[in-house]
Design an enzyme around this catalytic site. Sequence first.
Site, PDB file in Angstrom:
ATOM      1  CB  VAL A 161     -10.636 -54.507  11.607  1.00 33.47           C
ATOM      2  CG1 VAL A 161     -10.814 -56.031  12.292  1.00 33.47           C
ATOM      3  CG2 VAL A 161     -11.252 -54.667  10.199  1.00 33.47           C
ATOM      4  CB  SER A 162      -8.171 -49.858  12.361  1.00 34.04           C
ATOM      5  OG  SER A 162      -8.719 -49.606  13.296  1.00 34.04           O
ATOM      6  CB  THR A 163      -5.965 -51.100   8.458  1.00 35.91           C
ATOM      7  OG1 THR A 163      -5.318 -52.466   9.157  1.00 35.91           O
ATOM      8  CG2 THR A 163      -5.460 -50.215   8.892  1.00 35.91           C
ATOM      9  CD  GLN A 223      -6.416 -53.694  12.826  1.00 37.37           C
ATOM     10  OE1 GLN A 223      -7.511 -53.311  12.527  1.00 37.37           O
ATOM     11  NE2 GLN A 223      -5.665 -53.155  13.731  1.00 37.37           N
TER      12      GLN A 223
END
Length: 195
Positions: free
Chosen positions: A10-12, A15
């Site tokens: 996941v990017s951040t 999330q």
Amino acid sequence: MGQRIGYARVSTDDQNLDLQLDGLHKAGITDDHLYSDTASGKDAERKELAACLKALREGDTLVVWRLDRLGRSLPDLVRIVGELEQKGVSFESLTEKIETGSAAGKLVFHVFAALAEFERNLIRERTQAGLAAARARGRSGGRKPKLDTQQIKEIMRLMSDPSIPVSTIAKRYQVSRTTIYKVAPVRRPEPKRQP
């Protein structure tokens, strides 16, 4: 037969991995064969991906929930899958239903590789066409010069006067001292020291 190893990202921190992990578990991936990163695909180092790729052996299959979880871009994805293929490792994407262990899956991925190459060529052609069009209009690439010809002549005159500090000249033309030295590399007479 090799192992099935899963990778999720996941990017951040906002999330969460639940959706991807659920999909990977349903595909038969156990927790001890799962790697996951919380990092932007574009900028951050993906330590768990590096560990995952290192753990893969010939005959294994790397499984991801979706293609964009593995590669930063299409060319990056093609590069990673190409490296897996060289190691004798299969690749599977659950959402897109791509599996490079089969002939049909390999064909689909070779189409992706061709598209990635096509995209790189298009970008290169557009860049070259843009530069050629700019040159035809009398412009060259790069930044607009900070100083025009008249200002450079004035700076050269001012630089020949040792009583004017370079910092004063730079401030007057709103440029750095380095820029002044680049446009007026004339040697200034050294001020005479008092005995």
